[in-house]
Design a protein around this motif. Structure first.
Motif, PDB file in Angstrom:
ATOM      1  N   GLU A 249       1.074   4.401  -2.795  1.00 39.66           N
ATOM      2  CA  GLU A 249       0.821   5.772  -2.338  1.00 39.66           C
ATOM      3  C   GLU A 249       2.013   6.677  -2.598  1.00 39.66           C
ATOM      4  OE1 GLU A 249       0.142   8.134   1.902  1.00 39.66           O
ATOM      5  OE2 GLU A 249      -0.154   5.965   1.799  1.00 39.66           O
TER       6      GLU A 249
ATOM      7  N   ASP B 296       0.833  -1.215   0.000  1.00 40.46           N
ATOM      8  CA  ASP B 296       0.000   0.000   0.000  1.00 40.46           C
ATOM      9  C   ASP B 296       0.863   1.259   0.000  1.00 40.46           C
ATOM     10  OD1 ASP B 296      -2.180  -1.644   0.070  1.00 40.46           O
ATOM     11  OD2 ASP B 296      -2.521  -1.445   2.232  1.00 40.46           O
TER      12      ASP B 296
ATOM     13  N   THR C 278       3.779   9.694   7.110  1.00 45.08           N
ATOM     14  CA  THR C 278       3.242  11.046   6.910  1.00 45.08           C
ATOM     15  C   THR C 278       4.197  12.092   7.461  1.00 45.08           C
ATOM     16  OG1 THR C 278       0.965  10.237   7.012  1.00 45.08           O
ATOM     17  CG2 THR C 278       1.307  12.579   7.425  1.00 45.08           C
TER      18      THR C 278
ATOM     19  N   ASN D 188       1.482   4.619   9.143  1.00 46.68           N
ATOM     20  CA  ASN D 188       1.029   5.773   8.348  1.00 46.68           C
ATOM     21  C   ASN D 188       1.465   7.095   8.980  1.00 46.68           C
ATOM     22  OD1 ASN D 188      -0.193   4.113   6.479  1.00 46.68           O
ATOM     23  ND2 ASN D 188      -2.237   4.269   7.386  1.00 46.68           N
TER      24      ASN D 188
ATOM     25  N   LYS E  55       3.190  10.064  -5.359  1.00 45.70           N
ATOM     26  CA  LYS E  55       3.727  11.339  -4.884  1.00 45.70           C
ATOM     27  C   LYS E  55       5.170  11.559  -5.324  1.00 45.70           C
ATOM     28  CE  LYS E  55       0.726  11.414  -0.820  1.00 45.70           C
ATOM     29  NZ  LYS E  55       0.635  11.490   0.644  1.00 45.70           N
TER      30      LYS E  55
END
Length: 354
Positions: free
Chosen positions: A213, A209, A249, A245, A217
């Protein structure tokens, strides 16, 4: 009646009055030739008198003095002064009482200091929230005014304005959700649903995942697995995914390289599975590194930037990892990058003797 008065009255009742009666009786009923016996009796009574006096004084010193100290200590506590010490000089019941009182004082002082620290952190949180909400609200207000004034006079410009408003609204929503989650975790109102799962499969899914993601980016992602196929962990999959996450982040938030890279390594370290999440971002200054997992703590660099954040993201991470029976730490080199490490205890079957 005070203890000192009671002891004096007890001394007079037990020793002085019988002594007086004994002397009167001795001179009244003793024969004329019994002078030496009378002197011995007087000497005996004197010894008994002095012994009783010393005994009463000793009792007074061992009881009254500690009680006076406890009385002074209680008065200090009542007035809010906890910066003193109650010393216990004996091992009897009074000494035990003094030690218990001292332990109570230390706990009260710790609670008072914790409350002061919590109040300071709460004020800092309010300041952070005010700053972090003001930034997107100001941006949203400016773009809305631009639309109302007709500044966005082309479809492309209108679309750009709307997307910016949407992104700023998402920032506010993320901040509010983060604060709500921390409040629930801090008060133990998050129900954990622990389950036994394959470490390789679970973290492999997380890595897949993240790869999709981060690719969207423009950030390069690498994943290395060094654990056995049959390694298992007991985790709450949803909460542990939040840990990963939040760390990623945070890495993206402070990525300052044109070509960002993030890696994830999975290792077997004895009774634990160790997860490493690193980046090539701006890094963390050595003076800030010991405090990054403290709630509401933000480095000077992040505070002065437009990145925002409540300063509780990594404290949420630490709380969840500790609830899993693990621990988390970080290494960083200023200007080079940061690596976060956390360990989760492995599931081990206990053999049943047949």
């Amino acid at each position: 009646m005070k203890l000192k008065t009671k002891l004096i009255l007890a001394f007079m009742t037990v020793m002085i009055l019988p002594t007086i009666f004994a002397i009167i009786a001795m001179y009244t009923f003793a024969p004329a030739g019994a002078g030496e016996v009378g002197e011995i009796q007087q000497l005996y009574l004197l010894v008994v008198f002095l012994t009783a006096a010393l005994l009463i004084y000793w009792i007074y010193r061992t009881v009254s003095v500690p009680l006076s100290r406890l009385q002074i200590a209680a008065r200090n506590i009542k007035e809010g002064n906890l910066d003193f010490e109650i010393k216990s000089e004996t091992d009897d019941e009074i000494g035990m009482l003094c030690r218990d009182f001292e332990e109570m004082r230390l706990r009260l002082k710790a609670n008072a200091e914790e409350k002061v620290s919590y109040d300071r952190e709460s004020k800092e949180l309010i300041s952070n929230i005010s700053h972090d909400l003001k930034t997107p609200i100001t941006a949203i207000k400016g773009y809305v005014e631009g639309i109302m004034d007709g500044v966005a006079d082309t479809p492309e410009k209108m679309d750009r304005y709307i997307k910016t408003i949407y992104n700023k609204a998402n920032e506010m929503d993320l901040l509010i959700n983060e604060l709500t989650l921390y409040s629930k975790i801090d008060t133990n109102r998050i129900p954990y649903n622990f389950t036994t799962i394959s470490a390789m499969q679970y973290f492999g899914d997380c890595a897949e995942d993240l790869s999709l993601e981060l690719e969207a980016k423009g950030v390069e992602f690498t994943y290395r697995n060094y654990v056995e196929v049959d390694s298992k962990v007991i985790v709450d999959p949803e909460q542990l995914r939040r840990v990963i996450n939040n760390i990623v982040t945070n890495s993206l938030k402070y990525m300052d390289k044109p070509k960002g890279t993030i890696f994830m390594n999975l290792k077997d370290v004895g009774d634990f599975i160790q997860v490493e999440l690193g980046d090539n971002g701006k890094g963390i200054a050595p003076k800030d590194l010991p405090y990054i997992f403290d709630r509401f703590y933000r480095t000077d660099a992040s505070r002065n930037s437009s990145k925002g954040g409540s300063g509780i993201g990594l404290s949420i991470v630490k709380k969840i990892v500790e609830e899993h029976g693990g621990k988390i730490w970080a290494t960083s080199e200023d200007g080079v990058g940061t690596t976060m490490y956390f360990v989760i205890r492995k599931y081990q079957e206990v053999p049943v003797d047949e």
